[in-house]
Design an enzyme around this catalytic site. Structure first.
Site, mmCIF file in Angstrom:
data_model
loop_
_atom_site.group_PDB
_atom_site.id
_atom_site.type_symbol
_atom_site.label_atom_id
_atom_site.label_comp_id
_atom_site.label_asym_id
_atom_site.label_seq_id
_atom_site.Cartn_x
_atom_site.Cartn_y
_atom_site.Cartn_z
ATOM 1 N N LYS A 91 46.686 11.532 -2.072
ATOM 2 C CA LYS A 91 46.211 12.779 -1.458
ATOM 3 C C LYS A 91 47.384 13.510 -0.818
ATOM 4 O O LYS A 91 48.101 14.227 -1.513
ATOM 5 C CB LYS A 91 45.054 12.467 -0.519
ATOM 6 C CG LYS A 91 43.830 12.082 -1.369
ATOM 7 C CD LYS A 91 42.639 11.579 -0.663
ATOM 8 C CE LYS A 91 41.579 11.241 -1.710
ATOM 9 N NZ LYS A 91 40.617 10.243 -1.289
ATOM 10 N N HIS A 137 42.165 10.649 4.390
ATOM 11 C CA HIS A 137 42.269 12.072 4.750
ATOM 12 C C HIS A 137 42.887 12.259 6.133
ATOM 13 O O HIS A 137 42.733 13.315 6.733
ATOM 14 C CB HIS A 137 40.895 12.743 4.704
ATOM 15 C CG HIS A 137 40.243 12.617 3.374
ATOM 16 N ND1 HIS A 137 40.550 13.428 2.306
ATOM 17 C CD2 HIS A 137 39.318 11.736 2.911
ATOM 18 C CE1 HIS A 137 39.839 13.073 1.251
ATOM 19 N NE2 HIS A 137 39.088 12.036 1.591
ATOM 20 N N SER A 161 35.086 12.142 4.395
ATOM 21 C CA SER A 161 35.581 12.898 3.246
ATOM 22 C C SER A 161 34.682 14.053 2.832
ATOM 23 O O SER A 161 35.132 14.949 2.123
ATOM 24 C CB SER A 161 35.817 11.955 2.072
ATOM 25 O OG SER A 161 34.631 11.276 1.740
HETATM 26 C C1 LIG Z 1 39.921 9.292 -2.086
HETATM 27 C C2 LIG Z 1 39.476 8.236 -1.160
HETATM 28 C C3 LIG Z 1 39.679 6.887 -1.454
HETATM 29 C C4 LIG Z 1 40.205 6.432 -2.788
HETATM 30 O O1 LIG Z 1 41.526 6.729 -2.981
HETATM 31 P P1 LIG Z 1 42.143 6.887 -4.441
HETATM 32 O O2 LIG Z 1 43.578 6.672 -4.210
HETATM 33 O O3 LIG Z 1 41.796 8.239 -4.932
HETATM 34 O O4 LIG Z 1 41.545 5.812 -5.297
HETATM 35 C C5 LIG Z 1 39.334 5.961 -0.497
HETATM 36 N N1 LIG Z 1 38.779 6.333 0.671
HETATM 37 C C6 LIG Z 1 38.540 7.620 0.974
HETATM 38 C C7 LIG Z 1 37.927 7.970 2.290
HETATM 39 C C8 LIG Z 1 38.861 8.610 0.062
HETATM 40 O O5 LIG Z 1 38.593 9.892 0.336
#
Ligand SMILES: *Cc1c(COP(=O)(O)O)cnc(C)c1O
Length: 402
Positions: free
Chosen positions: A250, A219, A191
């Protein structure tokens, strides 16, 4: 408790953080918690009263505000109201949740899937439901905080391996007793750096050492693979990841997280996961929005192709302008600035020219590798991307990092 008089550990921690924020703000270096006040088309937002190009979004396929997704959410409110009757296991399950989970399973090519109220909670509860004391969990050093927290909560022996270093992963797998229960976990796309886990070799090692494999696709959904199905499609190794985790916050413009896997694994989680049993179901509007988003991705395959074209344009363009973008191959593009101050100054310049990017500094990334964590989406036009890169180039030259 009177914060101004107390000097216990809590009061000291609170004061130290607030001082740090005050110093950053006074220097004009505080860019966090800003509010977006309006969407203006695919990749433009209003922040601080100014319209800016959005280059800090996780909405990789540009689905936020999609008319079909908005309408699905509105229809769900009309039909079910805004909340559920509690937790999924008791009265909180709607037919919408079941439909969403079946759709996720079909999208990921698994027998079943289960959703939770956030991606963070999904990692926390899944890891801690699967392993415990006496077990071993192996985690890439750059894994997301929610994975780290899940590993710590589980009480399993927590073994970290150097980022994407298969040799070290193998050495560490070899060191533990052959009959121990082992779980290997990694992000599909990291990330902060945007690079991709060496999945084919992780799979090989998991087979060789009899370890379960969990991959976080926060991602990678919509980002990797021709159809945006994620990391297995990217490498052509479908069906090799035992526990496929993802988020609905996302690429999917909603909220929530999921695990996709075998029927029995999912049945187990529905009866063991504390986040599933003790925390309320996804609200109807968000479940409906997520469901419709998966359908839109299938119906509008051009979005994945546009994202991949834009990614190529953005990475190549920034490299050609002299920036260090590490090993990214995806829509997350680190623009290395060096010191925290340099990252803040480049950010300030970009904002002054209406390009919305955000700085990431230590401890989130190693000291000296402070950066803009820039992202590109399917919604940007090539012209918007060229313009943003010119702005970032101007800022980089002014601050002296290129
Ligand atoms: C954003 C993210 C999460 C958490 O997800 P949310 O739905 O925002 O709580 C988990 N793992 C990774 C790699 C992320 O980038």
């Amino acid at each position: 408790m009177d914060l101004s008089r107390s000097d216990d550990n809590i009061a000291n921690r609170v004061r130290a953080m607030c001082e740090r924020i005050d110093i950053g703000t006074a220097a004009g270096f505080y860019f966090y918690n800003l509010s977006v006040t309006e969407l203006r088309g695919g990749a433009r937002v209003v922040v601080n009263g100014r319209e800016m190009g959005m280059f800090a979004s996780y909405g990789y396929l540009g689905l936020i505000g999609h008319p079909r997704i908005n309408k699905a959410a509105q229809d769900a409110i009309a039909k079910y109201g805004t909340g559920t009757h509690g937790v999924r296991m008791l009265a909180g399950t709607l037919d919408l949740h079941c439909e969403l989970e079946e759709t996720i399973a079909a999208f990921k090519g698994t027998e079943a899937a289960v959703t939770f109220s956030s991606g963070y909670v999904t990692n926390l509860t899944t890891v801690s439901s699967l392993v415990g004391r006496n077990d071993y969990v192996f985690s890439d050093k750059l894994n997301h905080a929610s994975i780290v927290d899940g590993c710590l909560l589980s009480g399993a022996k927590f073994i970290r391996f150097r980022h994407n270093d298969m040799k070290q992963l193998e050495d560490k797998l070899k060191e533990v007793p052959a009959d121990a229960t082992k779980l290997v976990i990694a992000d599909a796309v990291f990330s902060m750096d945007g690079d991709v886990i060496d999945l084919p070799n992780v799979v090989k090692l998991c087979k060789k050492y009899n370890a379960w494999l969990m991959i976080d696709e926060a991602h990678s959904i919509g980002v990797l693979g021709k159809k945006g199905r994620g990391i297995e499609e990217h490498f052509g190794v479908e069906g090799t990841v035992d526990i496929k985790m993802g988020t609905l916050s996302k690429t999917i413009p909603s909220v929530g997280g999921y695990i996709a896997g075998s029927t029995d694994l999912i049945r187990y989680l529905r009866h063991v996961s504390r986040a599933y049993i003790f925390s309320a179901a996804l609200p109807p509007a968000q479940a409906a929005a997520a469901l419709e988003a998966f359908r839109v991705i299938e119906d509008e395959p051009q979005r994945v192709a546009d994202l991949q074209r834009n990614t190529e344009l953005f990475i190549t363009g920034l490299k050609d302008r002299g920036f260090n973008t590490l090993l990214t191959e995806t829509a997350i593009v680190p623009v290395i600035c060096g010191s925290d101050e340099a990252a803040f100054m480049v950010t300030g310049e970009a904002h002054a020219h209406d390009v919305f990017v955000l700085p990431v500094i230590s401890p989130a990334v190693p000291a000296g590798l402070a950066r803009l964590r820039a992202t590109v989406t399917a919604a940007h036009t090539p012209d918007e991307i060229e313009h943003a890169m010119d702005v970032i180039e101007g800022a980089g030259k002014k601050i002296g990092i290129i």
